[in-house]
Each structure stands twice: as C-alpha cells, then as structure tokens.
Design a protein around this motif. Structure first.
Motif, PDB file in Angstrom:
ATOM      1  N   LEU A  18       0.974  -1.460  -0.032  1.00 48.97           N
ATOM      2  CA  LEU A  18       0.024   0.133  -0.124  1.00 48.97           C
ATOM      3  C   LEU A  18       0.799   1.387  -0.153  1.00 48.97           C
ATOM      4  O   LEU A  18       1.871   1.445   0.747  1.00 48.97           O
ATOM      5  N   ASP A  19       0.554   2.211  -0.782  1.00 53.94           N
ATOM      6  CA  ASP A  19       1.366   3.414  -0.980  1.00 53.94           C
ATOM      7  C   ASP A  19       1.613   4.035   0.324  1.00 53.94           C
ATOM      8  O   ASP A  19       0.585   4.595   1.114  1.00 53.94           O
ATOM      9  N   ASN A  20       3.002   4.423   0.609  1.00 48.15           N
ATOM     10  CA  ASN A  20       3.275   4.791   2.099  1.00 48.15           C
ATOM     11  C   ASN A  20       2.591   6.426   2.072  1.00 48.15           C
ATOM     12  O   ASN A  20       2.702   6.791   3.316  1.00 48.15           O
ATOM     13  N   ARG A  21       2.678   6.997   0.909  1.00 48.29           N
ATOM     14  CA  ARG A  21       2.260   8.537   1.275  1.00 48.29           C
ATOM     15  C   ARG A  21       0.922   8.526   1.577  1.00 48.29           C
ATOM     16  O   ARG A  21       0.659   9.699   2.144  1.00 48.29           O
ATOM     17  N   LEU A  22       0.052   7.587   1.656  1.00 51.41           N
ATOM     18  CA  LEU A  22      -1.472   7.846   2.484  1.00 51.41           C
ATOM     19  C   LEU A  22      -1.269   7.854   3.835  1.00 51.41           C
ATOM     20  O   LEU A  22      -2.087   8.525   4.300  1.00 51.41           O
ATOM     21  N   ARG A  23      -0.147   7.772   4.415  1.00 53.05           N
ATOM     22  CA  ARG A  23      -0.099   7.824   5.911  1.00 53.05           C
ATOM     23  C   ARG A  23       0.514   9.442   6.294  1.00 53.05           C
ATOM     24  O   ARG A  23       0.120   9.873   7.222  1.00 53.05           O
ATOM     25  N   THR A  24       0.811  10.052   5.058  1.00 46.15           N
ATOM     26  CA  THR A  24       1.428  11.480   5.302  1.00 46.15           C
ATOM     27  C   THR A  24       0.365  12.617   4.875  1.00 46.15           C
ATOM     28  O   THR A  24       0.377  13.625   5.428  1.00 46.15           O
ATOM     29  N   VAL A  25      -0.443  12.222   3.864  1.00 47.53           N
ATOM     30  CA  VAL A  25      -1.343  13.253   3.193  1.00 47.53           C
ATOM     31  C   VAL A  25      -2.599  13.338   3.858  1.00 47.53           C
ATOM     32  O   VAL A  25      -2.820  12.351   4.841  1.00 47.53           O
ATOM     33  N   LYS A  26      -3.192  14.701   3.771  1.00 44.12           N
ATOM     34  CA  LYS A  26      -4.461  14.826   4.688  1.00 44.12           C
ATOM     35  C   LYS A  26      -5.508  14.559   3.474  1.00 44.12           C
ATOM     36  O   LYS A  26      -5.509  15.164   2.483  1.00 44.12           O
ATOM     37  N   PHE A  27      -6.547  13.922   3.945  1.00 43.97           N
ATOM     38  CA  PHE A  27      -7.768  13.751   3.335  1.00 43.97           C
ATOM     39  C   PHE A  27      -8.831  14.410   3.843  1.00 43.97           C
ATOM     40  O   PHE A  27      -9.184  13.892   5.161  1.00 43.97           O
ATOM     41  N   ARG A  28      -9.800  15.157   3.223  1.00 41.48           N
ATOM     42  CA  ARG A  28     -10.905  15.733   3.724  1.00 41.48           C
ATOM     43  C   ARG A  28     -12.069  15.312   2.951  1.00 41.48           C
ATOM     44  O   ARG A  28     -12.137  15.400   1.496  1.00 41.48           O
ATOM     45  N   LEU A  29     -12.987  14.622   3.403  1.00 36.88           N
ATOM     46  CA  LEU A  29     -14.064  13.955   2.510  1.00 36.88           C
ATOM     47  C   LEU A  29     -15.165  14.803   2.680  1.00 36.88           C
ATOM     48  O   LEU A  29     -15.617  15.234   3.600  1.00 36.88           O
ATOM     49  N   ALA A  30     -15.890  15.346   1.634  1.00 42.59           N
ATOM     50  CA  ALA A  30     -16.883  16.124   1.471  1.00 42.59           C
ATOM     51  C   ALA A  30     -18.066  15.582   1.060  1.00 42.59           C
ATOM     52  O   ALA A  30     -18.443  14.752  -0.019  1.00 42.59           O
ATOM     53  N   ALA A  47     -10.405   3.330   6.980  1.00 44.20           N
ATOM     54  CA  ALA A  47      -9.488   2.513   7.105  1.00 44.20           C
ATOM     55  C   ALA A  47      -8.274   2.679   6.888  1.00 44.20           C
ATOM     56  O   ALA A  47      -7.154   2.589   7.480  1.00 44.20           O
ATOM     57  N   ALA A  48      -8.030   3.387   5.624  1.00 47.34           N
ATOM     58  CA  ALA A  48      -6.474   3.477   4.991  1.00 47.34           C
ATOM     59  C   ALA A  48      -5.910   4.671   5.102  1.00 47.34           C
ATOM     60  O   ALA A  48      -4.782   4.934   5.004  1.00 47.34           O
ATOM     61  N   THR A  49      -6.645   5.926   5.467  1.00 52.46           N
ATOM     62  CA  THR A  49      -6.203   7.270   5.710  1.00 52.46           C
ATOM     63  C   THR A  49      -6.646   7.879   6.816  1.00 52.46           C
ATOM     64  O   THR A  49      -7.791   7.347   7.792  1.00 52.46           O
ATOM     65  N   HIS A  50      -6.138   8.993   7.268  1.00 56.12           N
ATOM     66  CA  HIS A  50      -6.380   9.815   8.649  1.00 56.12           C
ATOM     67  C   HIS A  50      -7.297  10.691   7.849  1.00 56.12           C
ATOM     68  O   HIS A  50      -7.272  12.150   7.878  1.00 56.12           O
ATOM     69  N   ALA A  51      -8.647  10.290   7.411  1.00 60.84           N
ATOM     70  CA  ALA A  51      -9.439  11.175   6.725  1.00 60.84           C
ATOM     71  C   ALA A  51     -10.675  11.803   7.775  1.00 60.84           C
ATOM     72  O   ALA A  51     -10.700  11.213   8.708  1.00 60.84           O
ATOM     73  N   SER A  52     -10.948  13.037   7.249  1.00 61.34           N
ATOM     74  CA  SER A  52     -12.423  13.440   7.933  1.00 61.34           C
ATOM     75  C   SER A  52     -13.200  13.875   7.072  1.00 61.34           C
ATOM     76  O   SER A  52     -13.152  14.149   5.945  1.00 61.34           O
ATOM     77  N   LEU A  53     -14.401  13.306   7.645  1.00 64.13           N
ATOM     78  CA  LEU A  53     -15.632  13.666   6.944  1.00 64.13           C
ATOM     79  C   LEU A  53     -16.445  14.776   7.403  1.00 64.13           C
ATOM     80  O   LEU A  53     -16.697  15.073   8.616  1.00 64.13           O
TER      81      LEU A  53
END
Length: 367
Positions: free
Chosen positions: A166-178, A246-252
C-alpha cells in the motif's frame, strides 16, 4: 448550468442594470458534482488529466483539480466511478469497481499533492472502496491467495488482505471527505440498502450485497486495525467512506461547509450589500446541507441578506425565508417543458437577477 455559469449569469444581470456595481463571483458546491470546478475557479487552480478506468473497468481520461500554491488536489469520485457514466442497462453493483478513484489519487500524489478534498457521491459502485485500495497497492485475496474479482462479487470470496505494498504516502497526506451522507456501511441504513437500487441492484440483491460488504469489513478492519463499519458516512459512495477511514487519516465533513471554508466564502461576503445564490430546485430539503442554504448561513454570519433563485420553487421553499434568506425567486418567465427550461436557464437566471437588482437599487436609493 455549472456553478461558474450560474454566477456569471447573475453577474451579467446585475451589471446590465448598473455597470458600476461590484460583483464578487464565488462558485460554490456541496461536495457533489461541480465541487472540483468550483474550487479550481475560486482557488485559481488548474486541471490535470489522468488515464484511469470507469466503474466497468473501461479505460477513460479523468481529470481533477490541483492548486499549486497549497499542493491541494480536488477529486470527485464520480469522475472515475460515476453512475452517470454508465447507461442504465449496464449498471451492476456486483461488478462495478472504484479502481479509477485510486488511479486519480495516485496521479495526484505523483503530481505533488499533500492535501486532498474528495467529493463523495454519485458512484456506480458498491465495493467498499476495494478497487480504489487495490489501485493504491492493497491486495485482496481469496482462499488460494489469488486476487479477488472486481466489485461486490469479488468480496464474497474475500479471505485476506495484504497491505504490504500500500502506497506509503497515504500515511502522510491529509484527506478531507466532502459529503452530507451519514449512513453506516452496513444494515438497513447502509450503502447497499439505501443506494444499491439506484446503482442497478434489485431488492433481492440487497442482502447479498450487504453480506459482501460485511465480509470486506471483517477482513479490512482486522488488516488496518481500525473499526470503520459504523462510522457516520462509512456507507457513502458505495462504501468509499469506509475505505478512506480505514486506510487514511480522513475527516468526513459537510460538503458545503468544507467548500465554504476552502474558498474563504465568509471573508469574501464581508462588506457586501447582498448575496445571490440558488439551485435548480428549491424546497424544504435545501436546508439540509444544500449549497444555497450553506451560502445563506455564511451571509447571515456576516450580516448580509441573501436572495435565492430557483428553476423550480416548491411550496416548502418559502419556509426558508427568515433571518438568513429574505426572498426566494423563481427564474422561469413562462410555463415550459424541462428541456426548454434547461436550455434557457442561463438567460432566465440573468433576467431574474436583473429584475431583482432593479427592485433593490430602487428600494435602497442606489444610483
């Protein structure tokens, strides 16, 4: 009309009455269709094209927005896995895959993105984001250690998940879910039960689709060591909400509030005399997280009155009038059919905005 076209139409109407009026155009969206265009326009971003696959695994060229100054990528999942891309007769949540969403994310990561805004909604998929995660390096395997097939059908034979690639960059980038969807992944309010039918499932398919997502949840939660099935919004976009959780530190986040903050709407409203907004149809549901209501609330916070324009105004729309919305205005000039209303929407909105501007300038004594 897109939000950009609607804003331009209103501005033409206003300036047609008085060219000296200053119009601040801020295209808006609520996380669904048009979110990327609104943010690219408001944040002076750029469009990036990338090869990917649609929900039936057919090669397509998708695009996403990228804002270089902040290294922000804006992706609508429907761009790669959209329901509208699939003809009604071909819609099948048993085989539809979210792989293309992962391919767009990979492209954005390679483009240098460190922050993502993901517009959830409008997908043809019900695979809990397994396709997306596969594109990002995860492996979902059957009892023989072979990759399972795409779609919900493949999840029925899922036995294990290998996250080693799994791409390691997913651990460091920020995801905001709209998204304004708060459904869990499973059950009577889950992805399959609430949204499966519009994606081509029959009522008889729903229990099996739900069981496939439950199997994914059992395996994925153990692999990622996160409980995601009951998170509000886990069932959005066919379970993509659960995959991101599950895979990222995402905020909904509320879609309209996320876009509002991203474009600095309140700061741009401050000092204005009036705010114009609208949508195709205005009714009671407009107050449930829709774009015009979010705009009106931002205007209220700045002490600026808002006027909403709509192609269709239901009786319930007038319940919106209060301290945030001072008027709800229909744009149609005469009874017409829907194709004509859509074709003439820009002209009708321009003229409606002009009429309201004449009334406002006469009322407050502006030149």
């Amino acid at each position: 009309m897109t939000s950009v076209e609607a804003a331009e139409a209103m501005a033409r109407g206003i300036k047609g009455v008085d060219p000296s009026i200053v119009c601040e155009l801020v295209p808006m969206a609520d996380g669904g269709e048009g979110t990327t265009e609104a943010l690219v326009t408001a944040l002076q971003g750029e469009w990036v094209e990338a090869d990917c696959h649609d929900a039936l695994d057919r090669p397509i060229t998708g695009r996403y927005g990228f804002v270089p100054v902040s290294r922000l990528a804006v992706i609508e999942v429907a761009e790669a896995a959209g329901l509208a891309q699939i003809t009604p007769g071909d819609r099948d949540p048993w085989v539809a895959t979210s792989r293309g969403v992962g391919e767009l994310i990979l492209s954005a990561l390679d483009h240098g993105a460190i922050e993502f805004i993901i517009g959830l909604g409008g997908t043809a998929t019900n695979d809990a984001g397994a396709g997306m995660l596969t594109a990002l390096g995860a492996h979902f395997l059957d009892a023989n250690g072979i990759a399972v097939a795409d779609g919900a059908r493949g999840l029925t034979s899922l036995v294990s998940a290998d996250l080693g690639s799994l791409d390691n960059r997913l651990r460091t980038v920020k995801f905001r879910l709209a998204s304004d969807v708060t459904n869990p992944l499973l059950g009577d309010r889950g992805a399959s039960a609430i949204y499966g039918l519009q994606k081509g499932a029959s009522p008889q398919d729903v229990p099996g689709l739900d069981a496939a997502l439950e199997r994914w949840a059992d395996i994925a939660e153990a692999a990622f060591d996160r409980h995601v099935r009951d998170i509000p919004g886990a069932g959005s976009a066919g379970g993509l909400g659960a995959a991101f959780a599950a895979a990222t530190h995402a905020s909904l986040e509320s879609g309209v509030e996320l876009v509002r903050d991203a474009v600095g709407l309140r700061q741009r409203i401050a000092g204005a005399d009036w705010v114009f907004s609208g949508e195709g149809g205005i009714d009671r549901q407009t107050a449930s997280g829709k774009t015009p209501w979010g705009v009106a609330q931002a205007a209220k916070a700045e002490g600026v009155p808002a006027i909403l324009f709509g192609g269709r105004i239901s009786d319930g729309a007038y319940e919106l009038i209060g301290d945030a919305v001072v008027a709800v205005v229909p744009i149609l000039r005469q009874a017409t059919d829907l194709p004509s209303a859509l074709r003439d929407g820009s002209v009708n909105l321009e003229r409606a905005a002009a009429t309201v501007t004449r009334l406002l300038t006469a009322r407050i004594g502006c030149p």
